[in-house]
Design a protein around this motif. Structure first.
Motif, short mmCIF file in Angstrom:
data_model
loop_
_atom_site.label_atom_id
_atom_site.label_comp_id
_atom_site.label_asym_id
_atom_site.label_seq_id
_atom_site.Cartn_x
_atom_site.Cartn_y
_atom_site.Cartn_z
N LEU A 122 50.23 58.06 81.56
CA LEU A 122 50.73 56.84 82.19
C LEU A 122 51.97 56.33 81.47
N ASN A 123 52.86 55.71 82.26
CA ASN A 123 54.01 55.04 81.66
C ASN A 123 53.74 53.54 81.65
N PHE A 124 53.88 52.94 80.50
CA PHE A 124 53.65 51.48 80.46
C PHE A 124 54.48 50.86 79.34
N MET B 1 61.84 48.95 97.26
CA MET B 1 62.14 48.27 96.00
C MET B 1 60.92 47.50 95.50
N SER B 2 60.44 46.59 96.34
CA SER B 2 59.32 45.76 95.91
C SER B 2 58.06 46.62 95.77
N SER B 3 57.96 47.66 96.56
CA SER B 3 56.78 48.50 96.44
C SER B 3 56.81 49.29 95.14
N SER B 4 58.04 49.66 94.67
CA SER B 4 58.11 50.40 93.41
C SER B 4 57.77 49.47 92.24
N VAL B 5 58.22 48.20 92.35
CA VAL B 5 57.86 47.22 91.32
C VAL B 5 56.36 47.07 91.28
N SER B 7 54.11 49.20 92.16
CA SER B 7 53.41 50.35 91.60
C SER B 7 53.59 50.42 90.08
N THR B 8 54.77 49.99 89.58
CA THR B 8 54.96 49.94 88.14
C THR B 8 53.98 48.95 87.51
N LEU B 9 53.89 47.78 88.14
CA LEU B 9 52.96 46.75 87.65
C LEU B 9 51.53 47.29 87.64
N LYS B 10 51.21 48.00 88.71
CA LYS B 10 49.86 48.52 88.84
C LYS B 10 49.57 49.54 87.73
N GLU B 11 50.56 50.41 87.47
CA GLU B 11 50.37 51.42 86.43
C GLU B 11 50.23 50.75 85.06
#
Lengths: 299, 296
Positions: A122-124, B1-5, B7-11
């Motif tokens: 994972l990237n975090f 854009m917002s969906s990638s944000v 998914s980053t938040l989710k990860e």
């Protein structure tokens, strides 16, 4: 050079090819220079020397008490073991050690698996900083923090409990590094395929990563259990009762309860009781054990 | 854009959730205790002062003046010097032999490795009975040579040597394991070509085996040095640090200061020294590992 023989089948294979081996042995002997032969001789002697402490203890443990003190005798008795088993609650100590080592390992397997997956896949944000925090534990293990950790356990009201003995070992940076390495080596295609099949991340971890890493888990388990089995100073400080003392502490207190040399037979018998299971397991699975430590050491 | 944000938040959330249990224990039993020991080392806190009072560097200056502390550090250095090179060298020789032994290969390995597997406390019991005057194995053997019954553990001049010998017995087999692994990483064709050229065994060792085992040696050295500060269980059984503190080691002294003398402030300061030593050793390891990469 010869390759490593397979673990458990060694014994069986050895006997069936012993005549051929004997022949090879003779041929190799002729090829060696005298200096090399002396070297081999010295090393076999050294190996014999290394076993002497064990033999000495076994001898004393099976000796009638009156005879351990004067001279050499080959009388045989099981009395010492019977006496020791009654004189101190070794059965309870055994149970405690099993519970402690098992409990630590069970929690470690969960924490280590989850953390390793996060680091490997994972990237975090803050990954490097968190990684350094784990490194700190590797550099300064709980074994040397006995003094401040005593106060932590006291603050948590866990003095003289099994949980208190176990808690500082619930996460193992060593395990995280070992497993992270393994997870990283697994091909990324596995993950893609699993995601295509609609597998969640947790499902991926449980159904693919963990099963494929079983050998690493075995190595880690061997190292972890033998660490807890041998741990002494920390449980000595934390425990104060028979219900919570592990084997090592029980053995040490038993051994210290005698002042004179008259009880050597008992102490030897007790020591043998404590180490026998480990030694027997080691002799059966020696290749496994050695591979585990080897694997764990290389990182 | 917002969906990638998203998914980053989710990860991120997922990763931190996975790390949470580990971080709780890491904070409770590694980081917090380190901070706590640093703090208490600036306080006086013992039986006479039940409420800790701030005294600045007082514990540290007391520590430097303490002759026992200086002796314990000296003992520890002496102990490291006596055990580390010997057990490393022995481990290397054992591995080379165990790798090539013609007969009883697995038994040779078992007999070298088993001391490492048994608890330090058990080993201490065995060796105490070996060193015991009059009844012990050593005394019985020396009697054959008409030598005086000796008390190795009771004499300040010999106690460290006796303990060092036991430690070498206990540890050499452990280091053998790392060398066995190291030997497997040496390309076999090097040996084959040396064999074809008729190079002697000794030269092969000096020019191929030994230098290619160097990374292993560096790694093992750090473990051995760290262990010489970490392993003190045997003292509790064999000498209790005596006679006259002549066999006491740093960790054992921390144990005594905290739990026999109840001098919490001093135990804190001593633990800080211990942490410092281990940090220095770890830095040396990273330095060494760097070299290892260049080597390849």
């Amino acid at each position: 050079m010869k390759d490593q023989s397979l673990p458990i089948t060694v014994g069986a294979a050895e006997s069936s090819v012993s005549s051929r081996q004997g022949f090879r042995f003779a041929r190799r002997l002729r090829r060696e220079s005298p200096a090399m032969l002396i070297g081999y001789g010295v090393m076999y002697l050294l190996a014999a020397l290394w076993v002497i402490p064990l033999l000495w203890m076994v001898w004393a443990a099976f000796m009638p008490k009156s005879e351990t003190l004067n001279g050499w005798s080959w009388n045989f008795t099981l009395e010492n073991f019977a006496h020791v088993w009654q004189a101190a609650p070794f059965a309870q100590y055994y149970l405690n050690t099993l519970l402690i080592a098992g409990g630590v390992l069970a929690v470690q397997l969960v924490t280590v698996t989850l953390a390793s997956f996060a680091f490997a896949r994972l990237n975090f944000w803050g990954r490097d900083i968190i990684f350094v925090l784990f490194l700190v534990q590797l550099m300064i293990p709980a074994d040397v923090l006995i003094f401040p950790n005593y106060h932590v356990i006291k603050e948590l009201n866990l003095l003289d409990t099994k949980l208190g003995i176990m808690a500082p070992f619930f996460v193992s940076a060593f395990g995280v590094f070992l497993l992270r390495q393994m997870f990283k080596q697994l091909p990324a295609e596995l993950e893609e395929a699993a995601v295509m099949e609609g597998c969640s991340k947790i499902g991926l971890l449980a159904r693919i990563y963990v099963p494929l890493s079983i050998p690493v888990y075995v190595s880690f388990a061997v190292v972890s259990i033998s660490h807890q089995w041998n741990n002494f100073l920390w449980p000595l400080i934390i425990t104060n009762s028979v219900e919570n003392r592990p084997l090592t502490v029980g053995l040490a207190i038993f051994a210290q309860s005698f002042e004179t040399g008259a009880q050597w037979a008992d102490v030897s018998a007790a020591t043998l009781l404590v180490i026998a299971p480990l030694l027997v397991l080691f002799m059966i699975f020696q290749q496994r054990f050695i591979n585990s430590f080897m694997h764990a050491g290389i990182k | 854009m917002s969906s990638s944000v998203r998914s980053t938040l989710k990860e991120n959330g997922f990763a931190w959730l996975l790390l949470l249990p580990s971080l709780v224990f890491l904070a409770l039993f590694t980081l917090y205790p380190m901070w706590k020991t640093g703090k208490i080392s600036f306080y006086q806190s013992d039986l006479a002062t039940p409420i800790p009072t701030f005294t600045g560097w007082d514990n540290y200056s007391r520590m430097l003046d303490d002759s026992v502390f200086r002796q314990v550090i000296g003992n520890n250095l002496w102990f490291a010097l006596a055990t580390v090179p010997a057990s490393i060298l022995l481990g290397m020789v054992m591995a080379i032999f165990a790798d090539k032994a013609i007969h009883a290969k697995s038994w040779v390995r078992v007999s070298f490795f088993y001391p490492n597997l048994i608890p330090m406390i058990a080993a201490a019991n065995v060796w105490l009975f070996i060193y015991t005057p009059q009844y012990g194995l050593l005394s019985r053997i020396t009697v054959w040579f008409n030598a005086e019954g000796m008390n190795l553990l009771g004499n300040p001049d010999t106690v460290m040597g006796a303990l060092a010998f036991m430690m070498i017995w206990k540890e050499a087999g452990y280091f053998m394991i790392f060398y066995l692994a190291g030997l497997q990483n040496i390309p076999k064709d090097l040996y084959e070509s040396a064999n074809v050229d008729g190079v002697s065994r000794f030269v092969v060792f000096r020019r191929i085996t030994f230098p290619l085992l160097m990374p292993t040696t560096l790694f093992v050295m750090i473990i051995a040095l760290t262990n010489s500060f970490k392993l003190v269980d045997h003292l509790w059984i064999m000498t209790k640090g005596g006679p006259d503190n002549s066999s006491s080691l740093l960790l054992f002294y921390i144990f005594e200061t905290a739990f026999s003398f109840y001098d919490q402030g001093m135990a804190g300061a001593l633990t800080v020294v211990m942490i410092g030593i281990l940090l220095i050793l770890s830095c040396a390891q990273f330095f060494g590992l760097d070299k290892r990469i260049h080597y390849r």
